[in-house]
Design a protein around this motif. Sequence first.
Motif, mmCIF file in Angstrom:
data_model
loop_
_atom_site.group_PDB
_atom_site.id
_atom_site.type_symbol
_atom_site.label_atom_id
_atom_site.label_comp_id
_atom_site.label_asym_id
_atom_site.label_seq_id
_atom_site.Cartn_x
_atom_site.Cartn_y
_atom_site.Cartn_z
ATOM 1 N N GLN A 1 70.407 98.522 -30.392
ATOM 2 C CA GLN A 1 71.454 99.674 -30.683
ATOM 3 C C GLN A 1 72.472 99.162 -31.749
ATOM 4 O OE1 GLN A 1 72.180 101.433 -26.171
ATOM 5 N NE2 GLN A 1 73.570 99.829 -26.785
ATOM 6 N N ARG A 2 72.451 98.311 -32.229
ATOM 7 C CA ARG A 2 73.415 97.796 -33.271
ATOM 8 C C ARG A 2 72.808 97.947 -34.666
ATOM 9 N NH1 ARG A 2 74.508 91.877 -31.226
ATOM 10 N NH2 ARG A 2 74.991 91.756 -33.588
ATOM 11 N N VAL B 1 76.772 87.752 -25.759
ATOM 12 C CA VAL B 1 75.956 88.935 -25.945
ATOM 13 C C VAL B 1 76.884 90.254 -25.481
ATOM 14 C CG1 VAL B 1 73.885 87.306 -25.831
ATOM 15 C CG2 VAL B 1 74.703 88.717 -23.812
ATOM 16 N N GLY C 1 66.849 91.268 -21.942
ATOM 17 C CA GLY C 1 66.643 92.636 -21.895
ATOM 18 C C GLY C 1 68.201 93.155 -22.432
ATOM 19 N N ILE C 2 69.119 92.642 -21.916
ATOM 20 C CA ILE C 2 70.439 92.812 -22.466
ATOM 21 C C ILE C 2 70.542 92.746 -23.949
ATOM 22 C CG2 ILE C 2 72.978 92.508 -22.367
ATOM 23 C CD1 ILE C 2 72.523 92.203 -19.325
ATOM 24 N N ILE C 3 69.965 91.491 -24.099
ATOM 25 C CA ILE C 3 70.040 90.961 -25.622
ATOM 26 C C ILE C 3 69.505 92.080 -26.528
ATOM 27 C CG2 ILE C 3 69.020 89.143 -27.263
ATOM 28 C CD1 ILE C 3 69.542 87.139 -25.189
ATOM 29 N N SER D 1 77.213 95.712 -28.211
ATOM 30 C CA SER D 1 77.258 97.390 -27.971
ATOM 31 C C SER D 1 77.324 97.764 -26.696
ATOM 32 C CB SER D 1 75.888 97.870 -28.735
ATOM 33 O OG SER D 1 74.921 97.560 -27.901
ATOM 34 N N PHE E 1 73.785 98.592 -17.623
ATOM 35 C CA PHE E 1 72.566 97.772 -17.348
ATOM 36 C C PHE E 1 73.027 96.292 -17.080
ATOM 37 C CE2 PHE E 1 69.150 95.336 -19.721
ATOM 38 C CZ PHE E 1 68.465 95.356 -18.626
ATOM 39 N N VAL F 1 76.199 97.974 -23.222
ATOM 40 C CA VAL F 1 75.069 98.003 -22.398
ATOM 41 C C VAL F 1 75.711 97.606 -21.244
ATOM 42 C CG1 VAL F 1 73.486 96.874 -24.057
ATOM 43 C CG2 VAL F 1 75.060 95.303 -23.051
ATOM 44 N N ALA G 1 68.386 95.317 -25.967
ATOM 45 C CA ALA G 1 69.028 96.487 -25.711
ATOM 46 C C ALA G 1 70.240 96.565 -26.941
ATOM 47 C CB ALA G 1 69.449 96.959 -24.373
ATOM 48 N N ASP G 2 71.035 95.461 -26.645
ATOM 49 C CA ASP G 2 72.339 95.546 -27.627
ATOM 50 C C ASP G 2 71.908 95.281 -29.001
ATOM 51 O OD1 ASP G 2 74.848 94.888 -28.498
ATOM 52 O OD2 ASP G 2 74.580 92.608 -28.157
ATOM 53 N N ARG G 3 70.810 94.636 -29.421
ATOM 54 C CA ARG G 3 70.360 94.198 -30.870
ATOM 55 C C ARG G 3 69.782 95.472 -31.329
ATOM 56 N NH1 ARG G 3 70.475 88.841 -32.932
ATOM 57 N NH2 ARG G 3 69.270 88.836 -34.925
ATOM 58 N N PRO H 1 67.110 100.406 -20.876
ATOM 59 C CA PRO H 1 65.669 99.642 -20.418
ATOM 60 C C PRO H 1 65.453 99.548 -18.792
ATOM 61 C CG PRO H 1 67.518 98.269 -21.544
ATOM 62 C CD PRO H 1 68.126 99.674 -21.324
ATOM 63 N N PRO I 1 63.673 86.953 -27.872
ATOM 64 C CA PRO I 1 64.158 88.447 -27.677
ATOM 65 C C PRO I 1 64.671 88.948 -28.878
ATOM 66 C CG PRO I 1 65.560 86.720 -26.522
ATOM 67 C CD PRO I 1 64.241 86.121 -26.939
ATOM 68 N N GLU I 2 65.500 88.309 -29.893
ATOM 69 C CA GLU I 2 65.808 88.680 -31.014
ATOM 70 C C GLU I 2 64.853 89.095 -32.057
ATOM 71 O OE1 GLU I 2 66.816 85.657 -29.708
ATOM 72 O OE2 GLU I 2 68.954 86.095 -29.079
#
Lengths: 472, 472
Positions: free
Chosen positions: B316-317, A239, B308-310, A242, A247, A244, B312-314, B346, B429-430
């Motif tokens: 933003q992409r 993961v 949360g990282i998953i 982008s 965080f 992050v 936020a990343d997704r 987040p 999460p996704e």
Amino acid sequence: MNVGSLFQPTSIAVVGASRSPEKIGHQVLVNLGAFDGTVYPVNPSAEGEILGREFVGSTAEIDDDVDLALVAVPAPVVPDVIEECAAAGIDAAVIYAGGFAEAGPEGEDRQNQIVETATDHEMAVLGPNTSGFVIPGDGLCGSFASGVEEVPAGGTCVIAQSGGVAHSLAFQTLREGRGLSAMVGLGNRATVGFPEAIAHFDDHEGTDAIVLHVEGTDRGRELLEASRTADTPVIAYKVGESDVGAFAESHTGALTGDHELYLAGFQQYGIPTVESTQELLDGAAVLGDGPRPSGPNVGVITAQAGPGIIIADRIQRSGGRLPELADATSEEIAAILPGITYAENPVDTGRPMPEFGDVVAAVAEDDAVDVVLVNELYEEALGLPVDRMRSLVETVEKPIVFATDGPPADFEADVAALRDLGIPVFHSPERAADVVSLLARYGALAGGSGGGRRGTETNDETAESTGVSTDV
Amino acid sequence: MNVGSLFQPTSIAVVGASRSPEKIGHQVLVNLGAFDGTVYPVNPSAEGEILGREFVGSTAEIDDDVDLALVAVPAPVVPDVIEECAAAGIDAAVIYAGGFAEAGPEGEDRQNQIVETATDHEMAVLGPNTSGFVIPGDGLCGSFASGVEEVPAGGTCVIAQSGGVAHSLAFQTLREGRGLSAMVGLGNRATVGFPEAIAHFDDHEGTDAIVLHVEGTDRGRELLEASRTADTPVIAYKVGESDVGAFAESHTGALTGDHELYLAGFQQYGIPTVESTQELLDGAAVLGDGPRPSGPNVGVITAQAGPGIIIADRIQRSGGRLPELADATSEEIAAILPGITYAENPVDTGRPMPEFGDVVAAVAEDDAVDVVLVNELYEEALGLPVDRMRSLVETVEKPIVFATDGPPADFEADVAALRDLGIPVFHSPERAADVVSLLARYGALAGGSGGGRRGTETNDETAESTGVSTDV
């Protein structure tokens, strides 16, 4: 370091055991209810019993050998507790608290202290900053989270950098009725990291596939080596594509790292990667249960063109190939279904029909095909081709995946029958295409070996030459 | 052209009605069981009754006005049948058979004949080469596929180029317990294409969102115009990014077209696009039911950093933004949770806790935030913050989406309570991140209008200048 004491303990001390239900030290004890070894609740300021077990003042007071300490105390107290555990001869510990490498200089100092103690005494320390681990087949729940003790035994081992992601994956398998062989949240990886966990569960009898959730680690090369060396198939979910960074660093004390470099490393070491938790679990279930593909070539048979286009498109974009079928195969299909809608790969029969299973078999038997994907919406008058698939799986050792849907009450028996044959069934074209694409990527990386160990020396050299070995 | 006769008929003729259960002309009759208008089985070579209705020799013999003919005869016979229907004054027809524009020169001739007849008589012709349509709220199933008549009434209208994809989407909503307002498989689009179907269902009372499955069409500009003009939110799934040209052309007689050009066209006309059937249905359910976002800014609150990282990343992409929170918001959060793990966006609370709902509310109330995504794995001792969300949705008119999971038995009541508040809940999460990304893209395209009509004249100019208007 004795990782077996961590994951296969016969006696456990819960340090920070508590009577207050909202405390981690209480929930951990509750979750050990199904554990058939000895459990010692440790708390210097508590007396009497809890859940039928006598409180002990400290680990030093326990006469028996204790394998594992589950440490449920706040961060500032943890270094001393780990010292005490080491002095008491305990080989392994799980540290739940946060407030270590992820939390500034003071936390880093604390983590350095416990790493030093653990290293000196060869202790296997999971965490800190983790929700722990679960081994459903042994009734062993070393997590404080509620509900994970309900996850049934299955073939997939989850090794996640984040305890939260580990639990999310565990609940997804519970929801799907699949279960896990093990669930491990690594957290800050004091002395137990990806390499140790992968090596341990590669030898674990109940594990038929290992899945990794990776944010970033300073032991990337060892992670790749351990994955390549494993006999068990390994799939990775990296993961953080982008930015992050800040965080992520606040999380388990690791930057998410150079995403592209990680992906290249996994590729070079023969480890297929995915882009979601669902793909990770679907891929593990299919790779763990069934035949392993020996190449990236997918044969698609569809009874409806529209979903077939979705599937063909998605496979081609995700590392799979749709090879030309042999002339003999095309002739066989034309003989089965004169005037067929589309006899290339994908083969489109236009509608379900009694001969559909024979068309599937013709494609599956083609040497150009490594993986088979069948798409067929259910029609009541025909059902799914269960009998033909039963004879097919006896003669063809290739993964066969079905995408199908229909009114649940009507077709569930057919779906169950396919699953009993070892044929995984998914209910959306994309989900089936994604798992088949993963199989194709696995087959491509396996390089025609047909499964098992996939590592080669050339991979190693490639990794060196691109600098992945030092940077990841 | 009277599209109302097609989708809101009071009397229907089934041409090619049959007693043989494996024939389309039988299944269509069975599927009309819940229709409360008049049904005429038409077959020149059958006599007596079928399913309680008297066979008629031809549409010419029916005395009453018939609105719609469901044409279940083989392709070579279809042009004559359509002529007869036109002569009998029937306003609309569905043609199920393949063997038209998708099937070489002979098929093209056939399709040209029926288009000519239909155009001359202003007939609304759905298909050929389609499985038909279903309007669950009216008990009207104009499809031959088994099981779709079980799909319950819901708010989403599916308009799919492929009948197979339409049915796959319908079964997915059945499985999820959501249902549809309408399901339409366009097939070869003789006279009823995307523009006509979109316009009709934009005015349909039961429809609160329209989703499109698009392979390719020579009326791209009209499709875009109809989507932009609609008051109902429209979401599009364009398939065929990789080269599936020959196979696709064999399907509904259309090349998949220039994928990038389509995506640019949708973007310019303010129509958000997705990349899977699941995203399409999730997006429609959330956009149809709840408040519409007025911008692309997502506030994320998580109780576990890893998921949360998953997320936020997704986001933003995929076209969403994670804006900085206002100073006042950060101060409020710091006051609620002194020493919080991560107070930026987040927001990471580290664990679920009693104050979690207040943190969610603080972020939701920030003017910088258009959409709210909450990730919280369920803990039994705390539950989900249902009460706090109940008061929040009364004061904040923004989409709020939950990602959560837990042992199903324990937390289902809390999930149901959130859904009753109009808060959608997803279990990975996704999946939550994908639907929130769609909301963010919708919000960006809505350009701060807060929903409703999204079209602007500038969009039109942009489309002209890139040539999309002529090429798509």
